[in-house]
Motif scaffolding. Structure first.
Motif, mmCIF file in Angstrom:
data_model
loop_
_atom_site.group_PDB
_atom_site.id
_atom_site.type_symbol
_atom_site.label_atom_id
_atom_site.label_comp_id
_atom_site.label_asym_id
_atom_site.label_seq_id
_atom_site.Cartn_x
_atom_site.Cartn_y
_atom_site.Cartn_z
ATOM 1 N N TYR A 33 0.676 -1.251 0.022
ATOM 2 C CA TYR A 33 -0.144 0.057 0.016
ATOM 3 C C TYR A 33 0.722 1.200 -0.073
ATOM 4 C CZ TYR A 33 -3.428 3.497 1.422
ATOM 5 O OH TYR A 33 -4.266 4.699 1.351
ATOM 6 N N ARG A 126 -5.011 11.525 -6.008
ATOM 7 C CA ARG A 126 -5.699 10.616 -5.330
ATOM 8 C C ARG A 126 -4.868 9.581 -4.886
ATOM 9 N NH1 ARG A 126 -9.605 14.007 -4.614
ATOM 10 N NH2 ARG A 126 -10.726 14.629 -6.395
ATOM 11 N N PRO A 128 -4.774 5.686 -3.569
ATOM 12 C CA PRO A 128 -5.575 4.502 -3.706
ATOM 13 C C PRO A 128 -6.186 4.187 -2.316
ATOM 14 C CG PRO A 128 -3.416 4.004 -4.815
ATOM 15 C CD PRO A 128 -3.274 5.413 -3.990
ATOM 16 N N PHE A 129 -7.542 3.863 -2.430
ATOM 17 C CA PHE A 129 -8.373 3.401 -1.378
ATOM 18 C C PHE A 129 -8.560 4.541 -0.368
ATOM 19 C CE2 PHE A 129 -5.803 -0.451 -2.714
ATOM 20 C CZ PHE A 129 -7.034 -0.969 -3.398
ATOM 21 N N LEU A 130 -8.491 5.726 -0.583
ATOM 22 C CA LEU A 130 -8.920 6.496 0.295
ATOM 23 C C LEU A 130 -10.164 7.357 -0.297
ATOM 24 C CD1 LEU A 130 -5.737 8.648 1.407
ATOM 25 C CD2 LEU A 130 -6.869 7.125 2.699
#
Length: 153
Positions: A33, A126, A128-130
């Motif tokens: 991540y 952006r 990821p996954f936020l």
């Protein structure tokens, strides 16, 4: 005695696999991540720098300020899309000579011969996954434009 040793050894079977899976989840997933987040930020930085350069080239060769600003915006959007960043998160601005993009602007280029100004392109990155509302990560690229002193017209 050998039967006792074999019974004690049976309890340890398969524990290495469980430990490996546990370590993989605890260490490798966050590491992946972090790498994905870092690459998204780096892609945004590359996109903003390339977009500022392309927007500067587009406006420097424009015949008038209105069409130049339209060309600069489109060139910035294309450069950002080339880095696989969402082009809706692109802002193009202009600042006077020697002024940093962070200082704000409001400068409007006239495209007079010999004019010098900077094109500032800000890209929202952006991670990821936020969630979508977390958009505090921005990258700004700056490109200095100097119009040729000798132009036709």
């Amino acid at each position: 005695m050998s039967w006792l040793r074999s019974r004690l050894g049976d309890g340890e079977r398969g524990s290495a696999l469980v430990e490996f899976v546990f370590i993989a989840l605890v260490v490798f997933v966050p590491l992946i991540y972090i790498v994905a987040g870092f690459s998204a930020v780096q892609r945004g930085v590359f996109a903003s720098t390339a977009a500022a350069r392309e927007a500067g080239r587009a406006i420097a060769t424009a015949p008038d300020p209105e069409s130049g600003q339209q060309r600069a915006l489109r060139a910035a959007q294309l450069a950002v899309e080339d880095q696989t960043v969402d082009a809706t998160d692109v802002r193009v601005g202009y600042v006077g000579p020697g002024v940093d993009c962070g200082a704000g602007g409001g400068y409007s280029p006239t495209l007079a011969p010999g004019e010098e100004f900077s094109v500032c392109v800000t890209v929202t990155v952006r991670i990821p996954f936020l969630p979508e509302f977390v958009d505090a990560n921005t990258a700004t690229g700056q490109f200095v434009v100097e119009r040729d002193r000798y132009v036709d017209g």
